[in-house]
Design a protein around this motif. Structure first.
Motif, PDB file in Angstrom:
ATOM      1  N   ILE A 181      47.088  38.749  46.899  1.00  0.00           N
ATOM      2  CA  ILE A 181      46.299  37.600  46.474  1.00  0.00           C
ATOM      3  C   ILE A 181      47.085  36.911  45.372  1.00  0.00           C
ATOM      4  CG2 ILE A 181      44.171  36.800  45.389  1.00  0.00           C
ATOM      5  CD1 ILE A 181      42.785  39.315  46.535  1.00  0.00           C
ATOM      6  N   LYS A 182      47.430  35.650  45.577  1.00  0.00           N
ATOM      7  CA  LYS A 182      48.167  34.868  44.594  1.00  0.00           C
ATOM      8  C   LYS A 182      47.253  34.543  43.426  1.00  0.00           C
ATOM      9  CE  LYS A 182      51.458  31.813  43.295  1.00  0.00           C
ATOM     10  NZ  LYS A 182      51.859  32.165  41.970  1.00  0.00           N
ATOM     11  N   LYS A 183      47.706  34.839  42.204  1.00  0.00           N
ATOM     12  CA  LYS A 183      46.934  34.488  41.016  1.00  0.00           C
ATOM     13  C   LYS A 183      47.091  33.002  40.720  1.00  0.00           C
ATOM     14  CE  LYS A 183      47.192  38.897  38.580  1.00  0.00           C
ATOM     15  NZ  LYS A 183      47.686  39.531  37.338  1.00  0.00           N
ATOM     16  N   PHE A 184      45.992  32.391  40.286  1.00  0.00           N
ATOM     17  CA  PHE A 184      45.995  31.002  39.846  1.00  0.00           C
ATOM     18  C   PHE A 184      44.857  30.856  38.850  1.00  0.00           C
ATOM     19  CE2 PHE A 184      43.378  31.246  43.610  1.00  0.00           C
ATOM     20  CZ  PHE A 184      42.284  30.431  43.346  1.00  0.00           C
ATOM     21  N   PRO A 185      44.817  29.785  38.061  1.00  0.00           N
ATOM     22  CA  PRO A 185      43.851  29.702  36.950  1.00  0.00           C
ATOM     23  C   PRO A 185      42.383  29.900  37.328  1.00  0.00           C
ATOM     24  CG  PRO A 185      45.546  28.039  36.681  1.00  0.00           C
ATOM     25  CD  PRO A 185      45.779  28.675  38.036  1.00  0.00           C
ATOM     26  N   LYS A 186      41.974  29.507  38.486  1.00  0.00           N
ATOM     27  CA  LYS A 186      40.559  29.602  38.880  1.00  0.00           C
ATOM     28  C   LYS A 186      40.313  30.699  39.916  1.00  0.00           C
ATOM     29  CE  LYS A 186      38.885  26.166  36.453  1.00  0.00           C
ATOM     30  NZ  LYS A 186      37.767  26.302  35.526  1.00  0.00           N
ATOM     31  N   LEU A 187      41.222  31.674  40.029  1.00  0.00           N
ATOM     32  CA  LEU A 187      41.084  32.737  41.026  1.00  0.00           C
ATOM     33  C   LEU A 187      39.753  33.455  40.915  1.00  0.00           C
ATOM     34  CD1 LEU A 187      42.075  34.662  43.246  1.00  0.00           C
ATOM     35  CD2 LEU A 187      43.166  36.010  41.441  1.00  0.00           C
ATOM     36  N   TYR A 188      39.395  33.902  39.726  1.00  0.00           N
ATOM     37  CA  TYR A 188      38.178  34.703  39.592  1.00  0.00           C
ATOM     38  C   TYR A 188      36.916  33.880  39.843  1.00  0.00           C
ATOM     39  CZ  TYR A 188      41.137  38.487  38.103  1.00  0.00           C
ATOM     40  OH  TYR A 188      42.095  39.475  38.082  1.00  0.00           O
ATOM     41  N   LEU A 199      32.161  36.117  46.754  1.00  0.00           N
ATOM     42  CA  LEU A 199      31.498  37.422  46.806  1.00  0.00           C
ATOM     43  C   LEU A 199      30.089  37.406  46.204  1.00  0.00           C
ATOM     44  CD1 LEU A 199      34.595  39.601  45.899  1.00  0.00           C
ATOM     45  CD2 LEU A 199      33.690  39.050  48.161  1.00  0.00           C
ATOM     46  N   ARG A 200      29.667  36.253  45.719  1.00  0.00           N
ATOM     47  CA  ARG A 200      28.305  36.073  45.160  1.00  0.00           C
ATOM     48  C   ARG A 200      28.035  37.009  43.979  1.00  0.00           C
ATOM     49  NH1 ARG A 200      29.553  32.785  48.656  1.00  0.00           N
ATOM     50  NH2 ARG A 200      28.108  31.842  50.123  1.00  0.00           N
ATOM     51  N   VAL A 201      29.010  37.060  43.057  1.00  0.00           N
ATOM     52  CA  VAL A 201      28.857  37.837  41.830  1.00  0.00           C
ATOM     53  C   VAL A 201      29.261  36.956  40.648  1.00  0.00           C
ATOM     54  CG1 VAL A 201      29.279  40.054  42.967  1.00  0.00           C
ATOM     55  CG2 VAL A 201      31.191  38.820  41.943  1.00  0.00           C
ATOM     56  N   GLU A 202      28.999  37.432  39.453  1.00  0.00           N
ATOM     57  CA  GLU A 202      29.386  36.708  38.251  1.00  0.00           C
ATOM     58  C   GLU A 202      30.899  36.817  38.035  1.00  0.00           C
ATOM     59  OE1 GLU A 202      27.349  34.892  36.258  1.00  0.00           O
ATOM     60  OE2 GLU A 202      25.745  35.301  37.714  1.00  0.00           O
ATOM     61  N   VAL A 203      31.486  35.787  37.442  1.00  0.00           N
ATOM     62  CA  VAL A 203      32.922  35.773  37.176  1.00  0.00           C
ATOM     63  C   VAL A 203      33.319  36.975  36.320  1.00  0.00           C
ATOM     64  CG1 VAL A 203      34.820  34.496  36.079  1.00  0.00           C
ATOM     65  CG2 VAL A 203      33.095  33.271  37.428  1.00  0.00           C
ATOM     66  N   LYS A 204      32.550  37.251  35.277  1.00  0.00           N
ATOM     67  CA  LYS A 204      32.870  38.388  34.410  1.00  0.00           C
ATOM     68  C   LYS A 204      32.854  39.709  35.177  1.00  0.00           C
ATOM     69  CE  LYS A 204      31.385  36.377  30.070  1.00  0.00           C
ATOM     70  NZ  LYS A 204      30.494  36.463  28.922  1.00  0.00           N
ATOM     71  N   GLN A 205      31.938  39.833  36.138  1.00  0.00           N
ATOM     72  CA  GLN A 205      31.855  41.062  36.923  1.00  0.00           C
ATOM     73  C   GLN A 205      33.098  41.262  37.773  1.00  0.00           C
ATOM     74  OE1 GLN A 205      28.590  41.301  39.739  1.00  0.00           O
ATOM     75  NE2 GLN A 205      28.893  43.485  40.080  1.00  0.00           N
ATOM     76  N   ILE A 206      33.570  40.218  38.441  1.00  0.00           N
ATOM     77  CA  ILE A 206      34.737  40.379  39.302  1.00  0.00           C
ATOM     78  C   ILE A 206      35.997  40.578  38.474  1.00  0.00           C
ATOM     79  CG2 ILE A 206      35.211  37.910  39.666  1.00  0.00           C
ATOM     80  CD1 ILE A 206      35.515  40.597  42.365  1.00  0.00           C
ATOM     81  N   GLU A 207      36.102  39.897  37.345  1.00  0.00           N
ATOM     82  CA  GLU A 207      37.262  40.102  36.464  1.00  0.00           C
ATOM     83  C   GLU A 207      37.318  41.544  35.979  1.00  0.00           C
ATOM     84  OE1 GLU A 207      38.241  35.977  34.157  1.00  0.00           O
ATOM     85  OE2 GLU A 207      36.471  37.056  33.498  1.00  0.00           O
ATOM     86  N   ALA A 208      36.189  42.042  35.512  1.00  0.00           N
ATOM     87  CA  ALA A 208      36.138  43.414  34.998  1.00  0.00           C
ATOM     88  C   ALA A 208      36.406  44.427  36.102  1.00  0.00           C
ATOM     89  CB  ALA A 208      34.780  43.671  34.341  1.00  0.00           C
ATOM     90  N   LEU A 209      35.850  44.195  37.276  1.00  0.00           N
ATOM     91  CA  LEU A 209      36.041  45.146  38.364  1.00  0.00           C
ATOM     92  C   LEU A 209      37.497  45.162  38.837  1.00  0.00           C
ATOM     93  CD1 LEU A 209      34.862  47.277  40.207  1.00  0.00           C
ATOM     94  CD2 LEU A 209      34.290  45.458  41.820  1.00  0.00           C
TER      95      LEU A 209
END
Length: 89
Positions: A46-53, A60-70
């Motif tokens: 998965i290519k990283k880019f500023p708005k990836l998360y 995935l229908r989750v909060e941004v903080k949740q996916i970043e942390a996971l």
């Protein structure tokens, strides 16, 4: 055409996956497998880019903080994913 990839039927018994489930529940495990599916669709990275998360969170229908942390936990705590400055795999 069928789009699929094989995966172990007892992956949840792997010590790393068991630790993930203990720490993040079946929700974390489910998100992990969704990420694996995305990785498969993206040829393994998965290519990283500023708005990836933000994009992953919406998908995935989750909060941004949740996916970043996971994702960080999957890399550092569980060693189920790897990353560098450009990609997650």
């Amino acid at each position: 055409m069928t789009n699929y990839f094989s995966h172990d039927i007892d992956a949840h018994k792997d010590p790393k996956c068991s630790a993930l489930i203990a720490g993040h529940g079946m929700t974390g495990y489910g998100i992990y497998w969704c990420l694996i599916e995305i990785l498969h669709q993206q040829d393994g990275k998965i290519k990283k880019f500023p708005k990836l998360y933000e994009g992953l969170a919406f998908l995935l229908r989750v909060e941004v903080k949740q996916i970043e942390a996971l994702v960080q936990a999957l890399v550092t705590d569980y060693e189920l994913l790897k990353e560098d400055e450009n990609f997650i795999w």
